[in-house]
Structure formats: C-alpha cells, structure tokens
Write a protein that holds these residues in place. Structure first.
Motif, mmCIF file in Angstrom:
data_model
loop_
_atom_site.group_PDB
_atom_site.id
_atom_site.type_symbol
_atom_site.label_atom_id
_atom_site.label_comp_id
_atom_site.label_asym_id
_atom_site.label_seq_id
_atom_site.Cartn_x
_atom_site.Cartn_y
_atom_site.Cartn_z
ATOM 1 N N ALA A 202 0.790 -1.136 -0.003
ATOM 2 C CA ALA A 202 -0.017 0.080 0.165
ATOM 3 C C ALA A 202 0.935 1.218 0.067
ATOM 4 O O ALA A 202 0.713 2.196 -0.532
ATOM 5 C CB ALA A 202 -1.034 0.046 1.204
ATOM 6 N N ALA A 203 1.762 1.426 0.891
ATOM 7 C CA ALA A 203 2.675 2.505 0.886
ATOM 8 C C ALA A 203 3.118 2.698 -0.324
ATOM 9 O O ALA A 203 3.193 4.025 -0.953
ATOM 10 C CB ALA A 203 3.533 2.571 2.233
ATOM 11 N N ARG A 204 3.985 1.965 -0.819
ATOM 12 C CA ARG A 204 4.750 2.060 -2.244
ATOM 13 C C ARG A 204 3.662 2.415 -3.303
ATOM 14 O O ARG A 204 3.909 3.262 -4.202
ATOM 15 C CB ARG A 204 5.527 0.805 -2.518
ATOM 16 C CG ARG A 204 6.745 0.759 -1.353
ATOM 17 C CD ARG A 204 7.833 1.572 -1.868
ATOM 18 N NE ARG A 204 9.059 1.422 -1.194
ATOM 19 C CZ ARG A 204 9.934 0.519 -1.291
ATOM 20 N NH1 ARG A 204 9.998 -0.071 -2.371
ATOM 21 N NH2 ARG A 204 11.032 0.514 -0.641
ATOM 22 N N GLY A 205 2.689 1.713 -3.406
ATOM 23 C CA GLY A 205 1.723 1.639 -4.263
ATOM 24 C C GLY A 205 1.066 3.060 -4.273
ATOM 25 O O GLY A 205 0.774 3.683 -5.393
ATOM 26 N N GLU A 206 0.823 3.681 -3.390
ATOM 27 C CA GLU A 206 0.164 4.977 -3.252
ATOM 28 C C GLU A 206 0.930 5.779 -3.861
ATOM 29 O O GLU A 206 0.419 6.749 -4.656
ATOM 30 C CB GLU A 206 -0.455 5.340 -1.771
ATOM 31 C CG GLU A 206 -1.541 4.563 -1.160
ATOM 32 C CD GLU A 206 -2.889 5.112 -2.005
ATOM 33 O OE1 GLU A 206 -3.186 6.088 -1.695
ATOM 34 O OE2 GLU A 206 -3.378 4.404 -2.963
ATOM 35 N N MET A 207 2.235 5.848 -3.399
ATOM 36 C CA MET A 207 3.057 7.083 -3.882
ATOM 37 C C MET A 207 3.279 6.819 -5.217
ATOM 38 O O MET A 207 3.384 7.845 -6.083
ATOM 39 C CB MET A 207 4.462 7.139 -3.149
ATOM 40 C CG MET A 207 4.322 7.256 -1.749
ATOM 41 S SD MET A 207 5.936 7.227 -0.887
ATOM 42 C CE MET A 207 6.358 5.598 -0.854
ATOM 43 N N ALA A 208 3.505 5.680 -5.597
ATOM 44 C CA ALA A 208 3.586 5.429 -7.119
ATOM 45 C C ALA A 208 2.586 5.884 -8.132
ATOM 46 O O ALA A 208 2.778 6.297 -9.226
ATOM 47 C CB ALA A 208 4.286 3.826 -7.274
ATOM 48 N N THR A 209 1.398 5.526 -7.619
ATOM 49 C CA THR A 209 0.041 5.951 -8.618
ATOM 50 C C THR A 209 0.063 7.384 -8.873
ATOM 51 O O THR A 209 -0.065 7.619 -10.078
ATOM 52 C CB THR A 209 -1.026 5.558 -7.844
ATOM 53 O OG1 THR A 209 -0.994 4.248 -7.153
ATOM 54 C CG2 THR A 209 -2.294 5.793 -8.677
ATOM 55 N N VAL A 210 0.594 8.086 -7.987
ATOM 56 C CA VAL A 210 0.519 9.484 -8.355
ATOM 57 C C VAL A 210 1.861 10.004 -9.341
ATOM 58 O O VAL A 210 1.797 10.384 -10.272
ATOM 59 C CB VAL A 210 0.800 10.536 -7.095
ATOM 60 C CG1 VAL A 210 0.559 11.993 -7.617
ATOM 61 C CG2 VAL A 210 -0.601 10.380 -6.328
ATOM 62 N N ALA A 211 3.060 9.434 -8.764
ATOM 63 C CA ALA A 211 4.187 9.510 -9.398
ATOM 64 C C ALA A 211 4.212 8.837 -10.932
ATOM 65 O O ALA A 211 4.895 9.720 -11.988
ATOM 66 C CB ALA A 211 5.267 8.833 -8.669
#
Length: 260
Positions: A202-211
């Motif tokens: 979740a933590a990595r995925g959330e940041m990556a979705t925007v980036a």
C-alpha cells in the motif's frame, strides 16, 4: 395524472441519447474507465471548460471503489487526499492518525455527480476495442457496445476523435497495451514498454500511483492503477487517496500542456 404513451418514452430515450452521442464524437479529452481516477480527471477537466467524454465498459460507474475492501463498503484515505474529499463533499471519519474512512457508496456517488455537474458526459456499457493514431499521436478511440464484445459478435465499431486520451482502465492498462501491441510504441517508462504491476504494498503503491501518472505516448496519459500497471508500481488495495490524486494530476498534465 397524464396519460403516458409507451412509444413516446422510447422516442425520448433514443433521440436524447443520439444527440449526446453525436456530440461526443469530437472532444478535447476522452477518458477510458469510470473509476475514481477517471471521474476525478473528468471533473477537473470539465470544470476547466474542456469538452470531456468518459467511456465505461461496465453498467455501473465507480470501478473497484464500490466494493471497498472484500465487499466491506468502506474505503481508507490518507492525509494528502483529504482536500479532494472536501472538494466533492464526501463525509469521512478519523480512524487513527493519518487514516480516514469513507463510505465507498457515498464516494462513488459524489465523484460521479461532481463530474457530471462539471459538464463531463458519461457513457456506460461502451468498450474501447481499438485506438486511432495520427502522425505518431493518439487521436481518438474505436468504440463498441460491451455486450457486442462479451457476445463476440461480428459488429463493426464506431470512432470518436479526441485531442487527449486518459487510460484509467485499471490493472489491464488497456489503451496503453494497445499502443504497445499495435504500434510497437516506445513508452515513457524505464523500459520503454509496459513494466507490469508489482505485488500489493500500500505505501509504495500509493506514492507510485501519483508519480507514475504521466503522458506515456503523445496524447495518451495513464492514471490510477493503469499508471502503476504501465510503469511497474505496486498494487495498493482499498486505499484510494492515490487514485483520487492521480486523477487530479492527469487533468493538470493536460491543462498545463495546453498552456505551453
């Protein structure tokens, strides 16, 4: 109570739908997928006076947000996305510091109503079966009824023209996949192609979705889970802040690009 004529009801539905579909054949932005990122992108673009058409292949709008986590119809939002909940007047509750919950049903309803009232046109039960590319730039979509696709019927499609396309098709990254398969295109990713979705984090995925929300091919922006599927980000599960912020970023990319 007035006497209703059944055939007049049919005429009203057919004529009004025909009017809206004809109007949708040319647009500034075509959004493929009516999940949270697609709805948010449509809202901000329409609010900025862009002509926006959204195509959803299923009967209902909302993507995976409706079901919350494993059909518990609650979603989790983090601090960064709270302004978006407030923008759409979605009520939320604090669970613990940094974690907020909202009704998935209210969230989908609010996002949909917001996009429609901003001026976006939404067409459900329509699938994208091909893309239009002109001079090495995405120029539109090839559409058909979803039941035609499901029934594997031999029915020719129609085309719609747009200046930009936003791929919000989730894990499938359907439109970006067509570009790679049919054009052999080199995408703006680390490897130049679809990198594939990584396991849930979740933590990595959330940041990556925007980036990872970006223009991966001229005229084609990827947003939401499609962005992670294209650029190799992790899946994030029923945490939806990144999805909302990704839709906002996709709209901003187009609006800022039009200023240059």
């Amino acid at each position: 109570m007035m006497h209703l004529e059944d055939v007049v009801i049919s005429k009203a539905i057919i004529s009004r739908y025909q009017e809206e579909l004809l109007e949708a054949l040319e647009s500034d932005v075509a959004v493929v997928g009516g999940g949270p990122s697609g709805l948010v992108a449509a809202y901000y673009l329409a609010r900025a006076n862009k002509k926006v058409v959204l195509f959803e292949r299923k009967l209902s709008i909302g993507g995976g947000m409706w079901g919350g986590g494993m059909m518990f119809n609650q979603i989790v939002i983090q601090d960064e996305a709270l302004p978006l909940l407030e923008e759409f007047k979605i009520s939320y509750r604090v669970f613990e510091e940094g974690y907020y919950t909202a009704s998935s049903v209210e969230a989908v309803a609010a996002l949909t109503l917001g996009a429609v009232r901003a001026g976006a046109k939404i067409f459900n039960l329509i699938s994208v079966e091909d893309i239009m590319v002109r001079d090495n730039r995405v120029a539109g979509l090839v559409i058909n009824w979803t039941p035609v696709d499901l029934g594997r019927l031999h029915v020719d499609p129609l085309t719609v023209q747009s200046s930009y396309v936003i791929d919000c098709t989730g894990h499938d990254a359907q439109v970006a996949g067509m570009i790679v398969k049919k054009m052999g295109a080199v995408l703006k990713t680390t490897t130049g192609t679809l990198e594939g979705e990584k396991p849930m984090w979740a933590a990595r995925g959330e940041m990556a979705t925007v980036a990872n929300t970006r223009e991966v091919y001229p005229g084609l922006i990827v947003a939401g889970m499609a962005a992670n599927a294209v650029c190799g980000g992790h899946r994030m599960g029923p945490v939806f802040g990144g999805m909302l912020l990704s839709g906002q970023r996709a709209a901003r990319i187009i609006l800022e690009g039009d200023k240059t």
